[in-house]
Design a protein around this motif. Structure first.
Motif, PDB file in Angstrom:
ATOM      1  N   UNK A   1      48.390  14.696  62.911  1.00  9.22           N
ATOM      2  CA  UNK A   1      47.094  14.026  62.801  1.00  9.22           C
ATOM      3  C   UNK A   1      47.376  12.590  62.376  1.00  9.22           C
ATOM      4  N   UNK A   2      46.341  11.856  62.012  1.00  2.00           N
ATOM      5  CA  UNK A   2      46.561  10.473  61.577  1.00  2.00           C
ATOM      6  C   UNK A   2      47.252  10.394  60.223  1.00  2.00           C
ATOM      7  N   UNK A   3      47.288  11.498  59.469  1.00  2.00           N
ATOM      8  CA  UNK A   3      47.894  11.445  58.136  1.00  2.00           C
ATOM      9  C   UNK A   3      48.911  12.553  57.859  1.00  2.00           C
ATOM     10  N   UNK A   4      49.120  13.462  58.797  1.00  2.96           N
ATOM     11  CA  UNK A   4      50.017  14.597  58.571  1.00  2.96           C
ATOM     12  C   UNK A   4      51.105  14.630  59.634  1.00  2.96           C
ATOM     13  N   UNK A   5      52.345  14.838  59.192  1.00  2.00           N
ATOM     14  CA  UNK A   5      53.473  14.893  60.120  1.00  2.00           C
ATOM     15  C   UNK A   5      54.266  16.170  59.883  1.00  2.00           C
ATOM     16  N   UNK A   6      55.136  16.494  60.844  1.00  3.26           N
ATOM     17  CA  UNK A   6      56.059  17.613  60.705  1.00  3.26           C
ATOM     18  C   UNK A   6      57.443  17.109  61.084  1.00  3.26           C
ATOM     19  N   UNK A   7      58.438  17.525  60.304  1.00  2.00           N
ATOM     20  CA  UNK A   7      59.808  17.115  60.602  1.00  2.00           C
ATOM     21  C   UNK A   7      60.787  18.124  60.028  1.00  2.00           C
ATOM     22  N   UNK A   8      62.010  18.053  60.543  1.00  2.00           N
ATOM     23  CA  UNK A   8      63.071  18.958  60.093  1.00  2.00           C
ATOM     24  C   UNK A   8      64.003  18.195  59.175  1.00  2.00           C
ATOM     25  N   UNK A   9      64.110  18.674  57.969  1.00  2.00           N
ATOM     26  CA  UNK A   9      65.081  18.164  57.012  1.00  2.00           C
ATOM     27  C   UNK A   9      65.400  19.310  56.064  1.00  2.00           C
ATOM     28  N   UNK A  10      66.566  19.259  55.446  1.00  2.00           N
ATOM     29  CA  UNK A  10      66.953  20.395  54.611  1.00  2.00           C
ATOM     30  C   UNK A  10      65.885  20.687  53.547  1.00  2.00           C
ATOM     31  N   UNK A  11      65.461  21.920  53.411  1.00  2.14           N
ATOM     32  CA  UNK A  11      66.060  23.135  53.949  1.00  2.14           C
ATOM     33  C   UNK A  11      65.355  23.693  55.193  1.00  2.14           C
ATOM     34  N   UNK A  12      64.237  23.017  55.663  1.00  2.00           N
ATOM     35  CA  UNK A  12      63.459  23.639  56.740  1.00  2.00           C
ATOM     36  C   UNK A  12      62.599  22.615  57.471  1.00  2.00           C
ATOM     37  N   UNK A  13      61.890  23.101  58.485  1.00  2.00           N
ATOM     38  CA  UNK A  13      60.883  22.307  59.182  1.00  2.00           C
ATOM     39  C   UNK A  13      59.637  22.335  58.287  1.00  2.00           C
ATOM     40  N   UNK A  14      59.192  21.140  57.865  1.00  2.00           N
ATOM     41  CA  UNK A  14      58.124  21.055  56.866  1.00  2.00           C
ATOM     42  C   UNK A  14      57.030  20.073  57.271  1.00  2.00           C
ATOM     43  N   UNK A  15      55.852  20.277  56.679  1.00  2.00           N
ATOM     44  CA  UNK A  15      54.757  19.325  56.793  1.00  2.00           C
ATOM     45  C   UNK A  15      54.952  18.265  55.723  1.00  2.00           C
ATOM     46  N   UNK A  16      54.507  17.055  56.018  1.00  2.00           N
ATOM     47  CA  UNK A  16      54.620  15.962  55.064  1.00  2.00           C
ATOM     48  C   UNK A  16      53.479  14.986  55.339  1.00  2.00           C
ATOM     49  N   UNK A  17      53.216  14.110  54.405  1.00  2.00           N
ATOM     50  CA  UNK A  17      52.184  13.095  54.630  1.00  2.00           C
ATOM     51  C   UNK A  17      52.792  11.899  55.354  1.00  2.00           C
ATOM     52  N   UNK A  18      51.972  11.230  56.107  1.00  2.00           N
ATOM     53  CA  UNK A  18      52.389  10.002  56.784  1.00  2.00           C
ATOM     54  C   UNK A  18      52.854   8.984  55.742  1.00  2.00           C
ATOM     55  N   UNK A  19      52.120   8.890  54.651  1.00  2.00           N
ATOM     56  CA  UNK A  19      52.442   7.888  53.637  1.00  2.00           C
ATOM     57  C   UNK A  19      53.814   8.140  53.010  1.00  2.00           C
ATOM     58  N   UNK A  20      54.155   9.387  52.781  1.00  2.00           N
ATOM     59  CA  UNK A  20      55.475   9.685  52.212  1.00  2.00           C
ATOM     60  C   UNK A  20      56.575   9.401  53.240  1.00  2.00           C
ATOM     61  N   UNK A  21      56.354   9.831  54.496  1.00  2.00           N
ATOM     62  CA  UNK A  21      57.353   9.632  55.551  1.00  2.00           C
ATOM     63  C   UNK A  21      57.700   8.154  55.701  1.00  2.00           C
ATOM     64  N   UNK A  22      56.688   7.289  55.634  1.00  2.00           N
ATOM     65  CA  UNK A  22      56.889   5.864  55.834  1.00  2.00           C
ATOM     66  C   UNK A  22      56.983   5.065  54.525  1.00  2.00           C
ATOM     67  N   UNK A  23      57.083   5.746  53.389  1.00  2.00           N
ATOM     68  CA  UNK A  23      57.138   5.038  52.106  1.00  2.00           C
ATOM     69  C   UNK A  23      58.409   4.190  52.017  1.00  2.00           C
ATOM     70  N   UNK A  24      58.353   3.158  51.211  1.00  2.00           N
ATOM     71  CA  UNK A  24      59.489   2.251  51.061  1.00  2.00           C
ATOM     72  C   UNK A  24      60.727   2.970  50.547  1.00  2.00           C
ATOM     73  N   UNK A  25      60.546   4.028  49.765  1.00  2.00           N
ATOM     74  CA  UNK A  25      61.703   4.760  49.242  1.00  2.00           C
ATOM     75  C   UNK A  25      62.356   5.648  50.302  1.00  2.00           C
TER      76      UNK A  25
ATOM     77  N   UNK B   1      67.305  20.758  63.784  1.00  2.00           N
ATOM     78  CA  UNK B   1      67.447  19.458  63.128  1.00  2.00           C
ATOM     79  C   UNK B   1      66.377  18.553  63.722  1.00  2.00           C
ATOM     80  N   UNK B   2      66.192  17.358  63.176  1.00  2.00           N
ATOM     81  CA  UNK B   2      64.996  16.562  63.488  1.00  2.00           C
ATOM     82  C   UNK B   2      64.784  16.279  64.973  1.00  2.00           C
ATOM     83  N   UNK B   3      65.779  15.743  65.642  1.00  2.00           N
ATOM     84  CA  UNK B   3      65.580  15.414  67.059  1.00  2.00           C
ATOM     85  C   UNK B   3      65.474  16.674  67.907  1.00  2.00           C
ATOM     86  N   UNK B   4      66.141  17.719  67.498  1.00  2.00           N
ATOM     87  CA  UNK B   4      66.037  18.990  68.220  1.00  2.00           C
ATOM     88  C   UNK B   4      64.611  19.530  68.142  1.00  2.00           C
ATOM     89  N   UNK B   5      63.981  19.431  66.989  1.00  2.00           N
ATOM     90  CA  UNK B   5      62.586  19.859  66.823  1.00  2.00           C
ATOM     91  C   UNK B   5      61.690  19.139  67.821  1.00  2.00           C
TER      92      UNK B   5
END
Length: 184
Positions: free
Chosen positions: A68-92, A136-140
């Motif tokens: 959606x405009x604010x929710x993403x999905x990606x693969x990173x250890x330990x699993x395929x997870x939901x995350x917020x757009x803001x966290x994914x693109x955060x400066x950290x 893994x991320x690109x495989x997903x």
């Protein structure tokens, strides 16, 4: 409808009301493919090292799908997870980013649905795209594209210690550009 299905359905409905203008992040839609160059840590440095591009042209070390405009999905250890757009693109977490959108909005939404269906699968430490029980991320993203009927000829890169070539985010970005995706 279970909790996970409800959350995903709400996210997709919310994306139908995405607002226009401003930053491309504000215009993110279900099915957009998100790329980033991660924080300056050991994992990012290792992934960048194995990009087939010259050092000056290396761009990305991670990829995800917008649900959606604010929710993403990606693969990173330990699993395929939901995350917020803001966290994914955060400066950290992110130094450089790009968003690609498929020209066919129906296929893009199918891509988001296919990716969401893979939530919870374990992370694939062996980086084998030939097996889809772990990802893994690109495989997903590549697998979700295939399930959505988007034909991607993913370039594989040989990386020492892995048994088969991997789909690197840098080359995958270019592969998507030749398969109906464009930057937003």
């Amino acid at each position: 409808m279970n909790r996970r299905e409800f959350i995903f359905a709400a996210a997709l409905l919310g994306s139908a009301f995405a607002h226009a203008g401003g930053s491309p992040l504000a215009d993110m839609r279900a099915g957009d493919v998100l790329f980033r160059l991660g924080a300056d840590d050991i994992y990012t440095r290792i992934i960048a090292t194995y990009s087939p591009l010259p050092a000056s042209a290396r761009r990305f070390t991670h990829v995800a799908v917008a649900l959606s405009e604010k929710l993403i999905i990606h693969a990173l250890p330990p699993a395929v997870v939901l995350d917020s757009r803001d966290r994914f693109f955060s400066a950290s977490e992110c130094r450089v980013w790009a968003i690609l959108r498929h020209h066919d909005s129906v296929r893009a939404r199918a891509l988001a649905l296919a990716a969401a269906a893979m939530q919870g699968r374990q992370f694939d430490w062996s980086m084998r795209a030939s097996e889809s029980d772990k990802l893994y991320c690109t495989e997903l993203v590549w697998l979700a594209c295939r399930k959505a009927g988007i034909d991607i000829s993913a370039t594989r890169v040989k990386v020492p210690t892995y048994s088969e070539p991997v789909i690197h985010p840098d080359t995958f970005y270019d592969d998507l550009r030749t398969s109906g995706f464009a930057p937003i």
